[in-house]
Design a protein around this motif. Sequence first.
Motif, PDB file in Angstrom:
ATOM      1  N   ALA A 148     -32.581  87.303  60.080  1.00  0.00           N
ATOM      2  CA  ALA A 148     -33.186  88.457  59.403  1.00  0.00           C
ATOM      3  C   ALA A 148     -32.709  89.771  60.014  1.00  0.00           C
ATOM      4  CB  ALA A 148     -34.705  88.371  59.461  1.00  0.00           C
ATOM      5  N   ILE A 149     -32.348  89.737  61.286  1.00  0.00           N
ATOM      6  CA  ILE A 149     -31.832  90.942  61.956  1.00  0.00           C
ATOM      7  C   ILE A 149     -30.384  91.171  61.528  1.00  0.00           C
ATOM      8  CG2 ILE A 149     -31.351  92.026  64.201  1.00  0.00           C
ATOM      9  CD1 ILE A 149     -34.377  91.486  63.585  1.00  0.00           C
ATOM     10  N   GLU A 184     -35.916  84.843  55.341  1.00  0.00           N
ATOM     11  CA  GLU A 184     -35.739  85.939  54.389  1.00  0.00           C
ATOM     12  C   GLU A 184     -37.081  86.609  54.106  1.00  0.00           C
ATOM     13  OE1 GLU A 184     -33.446  86.556  50.192  1.00  0.00           O
ATOM     14  OE2 GLU A 184     -32.877  84.934  51.549  1.00  0.00           O
ATOM     15  N   PRO A 185     -37.137  87.915  54.230  1.00  0.00           N
ATOM     16  CA  PRO A 185     -38.410  88.585  53.951  1.00  0.00           C
ATOM     17  C   PRO A 185     -38.721  88.574  52.454  1.00  0.00           C
ATOM     18  CG  PRO A 185     -36.696  90.215  54.387  1.00  0.00           C
ATOM     19  CD  PRO A 185     -36.087  88.865  54.637  1.00  0.00           C
ATOM     20  N   ILE A 186     -39.995  88.658  52.120  1.00  0.00           N
ATOM     21  CA  ILE A 186     -40.377  88.739  50.704  1.00  0.00           C
ATOM     22  C   ILE A 186     -40.069  90.153  50.204  1.00  0.00           C
ATOM     23  CG2 ILE A 186     -42.162  86.960  50.904  1.00  0.00           C
ATOM     24  CD1 ILE A 186     -44.235  89.238  50.978  1.00  0.00           C
ATOM     25  N   PRO A 187     -39.918  90.347  48.891  1.00  0.00           N
ATOM     26  CA  PRO A 187     -39.636  91.692  48.372  1.00  0.00           C
ATOM     27  C   PRO A 187     -40.713  92.693  48.810  1.00  0.00           C
ATOM     28  CG  PRO A 187     -39.370  90.052  46.632  1.00  0.00           C
ATOM     29  CD  PRO A 187     -39.958  89.336  47.813  1.00  0.00           C
ATOM     30  N   GLY A 188     -40.276  93.902  49.157  1.00  0.00           N
ATOM     31  CA  GLY A 188     -41.222  94.925  49.604  1.00  0.00           C
ATOM     32  C   GLY A 188     -41.407  94.958  51.108  1.00  0.00           C
ATOM     33  N   VAL A 189     -40.835  93.981  51.809  1.00  0.00           N
ATOM     34  CA  VAL A 189     -40.954  93.915  53.273  1.00  0.00           C
ATOM     35  C   VAL A 189     -39.601  94.232  53.897  1.00  0.00           C
ATOM     36  CG1 VAL A 189     -41.273  92.322  55.216  1.00  0.00           C
ATOM     37  CG2 VAL A 189     -42.880  92.307  53.307  1.00  0.00           C
ATOM     38  N   GLY A 190     -39.607  95.049  54.928  1.00  0.00           N
ATOM     39  CA  GLY A 190     -38.360  95.431  55.582  1.00  0.00           C
ATOM     40  C   GLY A 190     -38.538  95.666  57.064  1.00  0.00           C
ATOM     41  N   ALA A 191     -37.603  96.412  57.642  1.00  0.00           N
ATOM     42  CA  ALA A 191     -37.541  96.605  59.094  1.00  0.00           C
ATOM     43  C   ALA A 191     -38.837  97.173  59.668  1.00  0.00           C
ATOM     44  CB  ALA A 191     -36.366  97.518  59.437  1.00  0.00           C
ATOM     45  N   LYS A 192     -39.481  98.109  58.960  1.00  0.00           N
ATOM     46  CA  LYS A 192     -40.720  98.697  59.476  1.00  0.00           C
ATOM     47  C   LYS A 192     -41.782  97.620  59.631  1.00  0.00           C
ATOM     48  CE  LYS A 192     -43.162 102.476  60.530  1.00  0.00           C
ATOM     49  NZ  LYS A 192     -42.954 103.732  59.840  1.00  0.00           N
ATOM     50  N   ASP A 193     -41.848  96.731  58.647  1.00  0.00           N
ATOM     51  CA  ASP A 193     -42.835  95.647  58.715  1.00  0.00           C
ATOM     52  C   ASP A 193     -42.491  94.666  59.833  1.00  0.00           C
ATOM     53  OD1 ASP A 193     -44.298  96.403  56.139  1.00  0.00           O
ATOM     54  OD2 ASP A 193     -42.231  96.196  55.460  1.00  0.00           O
ATOM     55  N   GLN A 229     -42.985  85.091  56.547  1.00  0.00           N
ATOM     56  CA  GLN A 229     -44.446  85.106  56.715  1.00  0.00           C
ATOM     57  C   GLN A 229     -45.003  86.523  56.859  1.00  0.00           C
ATOM     58  OE1 GLN A 229     -46.426  82.313  56.534  1.00  0.00           O
ATOM     59  NE2 GLN A 229     -44.479  81.400  55.911  1.00  0.00           N
ATOM     60  N   ILE A 230     -44.113  87.533  56.834  1.00  0.00           N
ATOM     61  CA  ILE A 230     -44.584  88.906  57.050  1.00  0.00           C
ATOM     62  C   ILE A 230     -44.904  89.565  55.705  1.00  0.00           C
ATOM     63  CG2 ILE A 230     -43.984  91.171  58.001  1.00  0.00           C
ATOM     64  CD1 ILE A 230     -42.010  89.739  59.891  1.00  0.00           C
ATOM     65  N   ALA A 231     -46.127  90.038  55.567  1.00  0.00           N
ATOM     66  CA  ALA A 231     -46.535  90.778  54.368  1.00  0.00           C
ATOM     67  C   ALA A 231     -46.272  92.264  54.621  1.00  0.00           C
ATOM     68  CB  ALA A 231     -48.016  90.547  54.119  1.00  0.00           C
ATOM     69  N   PRO A 232     -46.301  93.110  53.591  1.00  0.00           N
ATOM     70  CA  PRO A 232     -46.251  94.551  53.873  1.00  0.00           C
ATOM     71  C   PRO A 232     -47.413  94.906  54.800  1.00  0.00           C
ATOM     72  CG  PRO A 232     -45.988  94.146  51.520  1.00  0.00           C
ATOM     73  CD  PRO A 232     -46.381  92.835  52.147  1.00  0.00           C
ATOM     74  N   LEU A 233     -47.119  95.631  55.879  1.00  0.00           N
ATOM     75  CA  LEU A 233     -48.129  95.887  56.909  1.00  0.00           C
ATOM     76  C   LEU A 233     -48.492  97.369  56.985  1.00  0.00           C
ATOM     77  CD1 LEU A 233     -46.606  93.641  59.753  1.00  0.00           C
ATOM     78  CD2 LEU A 233     -48.477  93.062  58.189  1.00  0.00           C
ATOM     79  N   VAL A 234     -49.723  97.642  57.412  1.00  0.00           N
ATOM     80  CA  VAL A 234     -50.165  99.020  57.683  1.00  0.00           C
ATOM     81  C   VAL A 234     -51.025  99.002  58.937  1.00  0.00           C
ATOM     82  CG1 VAL A 234     -50.199  99.798  55.276  1.00  0.00           C
ATOM     83  CG2 VAL A 234     -52.250  98.780  56.260  1.00  0.00           C
ATOM     84  N   THR A 235     -51.154 100.147  59.568  1.00  0.00           N
ATOM     85  CA  THR A 235     -52.087 100.219  60.691  1.00  0.00           C
ATOM     86  C   THR A 235     -53.441 100.708  60.179  1.00  0.00           C
ATOM     87  OG1 THR A 235     -51.466 102.482  61.263  1.00  0.00           O
ATOM     88  CG2 THR A 235     -50.271 100.703  62.374  1.00  0.00           C
ATOM     89  N   TRP A 236     -54.488 100.253  60.840  1.00  0.00           N
ATOM     90  CA  TRP A 236     -55.853 100.665  60.459  1.00  0.00           C
ATOM     91  C   TRP A 236     -56.499 101.534  61.543  1.00  0.00           C
ATOM     92  CZ3 TRP A 236     -59.399  99.297  64.103  1.00  0.00           C
ATOM     93  CH2 TRP A 236     -59.040  98.250  64.968  1.00  0.00           C
ATOM     94  N   GLY A 237     -55.942 101.494  62.778  1.00  0.00           N
ATOM     95  CA  GLY A 237     -56.627 102.142  63.910  1.00  0.00           C
ATOM     96  C   GLY A 237     -55.802 103.246  64.536  1.00  0.00           C
ATOM     97  N   THR A 238     -55.956 103.405  65.855  1.00  0.00           N
ATOM     98  CA  THR A 238     -55.311 104.515  66.551  1.00  0.00           C
ATOM     99  C   THR A 238     -54.322 104.036  67.604  1.00  0.00           C
ATOM    100  OG1 THR A 238     -57.198 104.595  68.031  1.00  0.00           O
ATOM    101  CG2 THR A 238     -57.218 106.119  66.167  1.00  0.00           C
TER     102      THR A 238
END
Lengths: 472, 203
Positions: free
Chosen positions: A213-214, A179-188, A289-298
């Motif tokens: 989870a899928i 189960e994902p933690i709150p704030g985490v979803g398909a994009k993450d 184990q997945i936190a809200p994620l973002v990209t930092w690069g290109t």
Amino acid sequence: MRFMPGKTLYDKIWDRHLVADQDGESIFYIDLHLIHEVTTPQAFAGLRAAKRPVRRPDRTLAVADHNVPTEGQALGVDAVVDEEARLQLQTLVRNVKDFGIEFFPMGDIRNGIVHVVGPEQGRTQPGMTIVCGDSHTSTHGAFGALAQGIGTSEVEHVLATQTLRQKKSKNLRVTIDGEPIPGVGAKDFALAVIREIGTAGGTGYVIEYAGSAIRALSMEGRMTLCNLTIEAGARAGLVAPDETTFDYLRGRPATPKGAAWEMALPYWMSFFSDPDADFDREITIDAGQIAPLVTWGTSPEDVVAITDKVPDPASFDTPGKRASAERALEYMGLSAGQPITEAKVDVVFIGSCTNSRIEDLRAAAKIVEGRKVANHVRAMVVPGSGLVRAQAEEEGLDDIFLAAGFEWREPGCSMCLAMNPDKVPPGQRCASTSNRNFEGRQGRAGRTHLMSPVMAAAAAVAGHIADVRDYL
Amino acid sequence: MDAFTRLDAKIAPLPLANIDTDQIIPKQFLKTVEREGLAKGLFYDLRFDGQGTPRPDFVLNRPEFKGAGVLVAGDNFGCGSSREHAPWALMDFGIRCVVSTSFADIFYNNCFQNGLLPVVLTADQVQALMDEAKGGNHVVSIDLEAQTVVTPSGQTFAFEIDPQRKEKMLKGLDAIGETLQAAPDIDLYEMKQALANPWLEKA
């Protein structure tokens, strides 16, 4: 009795659509061909030159999405200011008329981003083969359809023959359990997969997503995940159809009705991977184990957790990767070791074939409700289709976004690839729900950080990249 | 499609990984209804600065790489968008062959539709080729029939290629014409599908 190994979902769709083998290459049938203005003019020109008809205009659906402006669409294509975009849009209008293809023109409530429209209309169905001259065609795999992006020569090939020539890909299964933690979803989930295997990790494979989870994801979430499969290098992603899929499909304009529905259902339910099916490669991820994620690069593989720092190029294992990371940091205007939440944003874009569906807008609206977009930020919402826009307005989401200081625009691909007037200005930083953070993707010298709709909403309010969990 | 048999051409190194098709040809050049004339947009943001002035240090702007017909690039060349404008732009610029350790699937496939040869070599071979290409004015020989690359110093590297794709490339065959020879099979498939999955007909 001879031992017959089980088949994967991909194997089953492939086998079902094989038409012929020609000199070792497979010709397989295409059930649905989606087309748009940017990657088809040269294909239709080719047909005309060879005096070839479109074999199945009834299996072809056209939309105008890539370069349409996101305001004033009711004025029609002749009013589009950009001369080249106008010519391309007019060319599509002429081509669909000449070849008898169904078309949702710009301004029609059914028009929108091709990968939003197909499912919304019920044209996308389980077990189908679907192609489109757009790499994000992988989106439709959410329904258990084999859907892939093709080039313009292949668009012409499909128009002329309703088939594609291809060799079979390998099978890769990504299992996401827990189960994902709150704030985490398909994009993450998707960013976690790309971080795990890299942007070339899926090259040569079709990816099937499985696991609890899928199963728990909505159709919108599954579409987001399959959409980003191409960013992991695989041409197609798949989720086996289930009750969630059938509930979504029931009653849509192009889905079968009555007795036809009863006939379709058992057929659709046959599309799953057998328990003893062989996968060439397997990957397992724990959703918890997945936190809200973002990209930092290109590159979409340049991913960090929101609580993390921008990585040091020296920490990468090959000289090529170190050089790429250095170049990315310079382009992005970031320094190694800086907390990613320090990155101040100028633009927030909620939209694109990845995240512009009703559920995405609802989730983002929930974060911005009663809050204001930071003063220095230009924030915009571009719904995926006219129908998504209308639905959101019925639910009052437009009022929430407008009251917070967002622009509420008309549907299209918009700032995801900036072919229309919506661009990130040079040097500016954009929190974006789209799919590519390539150099110049959202505008020359523009800086893109990919994230989920709720994370983009949080960034709009905070004025910098922010942890959505502080806004839940 | 142009046939590809043998090529002796100047080689230019582009030692970057993950060169995506947005970099190969940015979006503003996709608003065309033609296949020709895309050379002007090739690697636009790498070739030109914000004012449209050529960047003198970019490899394809340097005189010693003028007229290059072969590009050697880093891993995962051609990732991202499916735009066939990428191979069209490379071809229009005069590039007939790209060498890398790996290519993204859709781009790789698009190359074969246009007579642009993508050659996969090992990381060491690609590095060797980059090193030899560095100074400029070096010619490399690509032989598709023999499946070999002969470097400027004379090293020979063999490469793998799908036999069907090779055959079509050598002859410059039109895939549509070939598939249409299977038209009776397509007719039959459609008849069977109409019986088995009739709802698809009414979509």
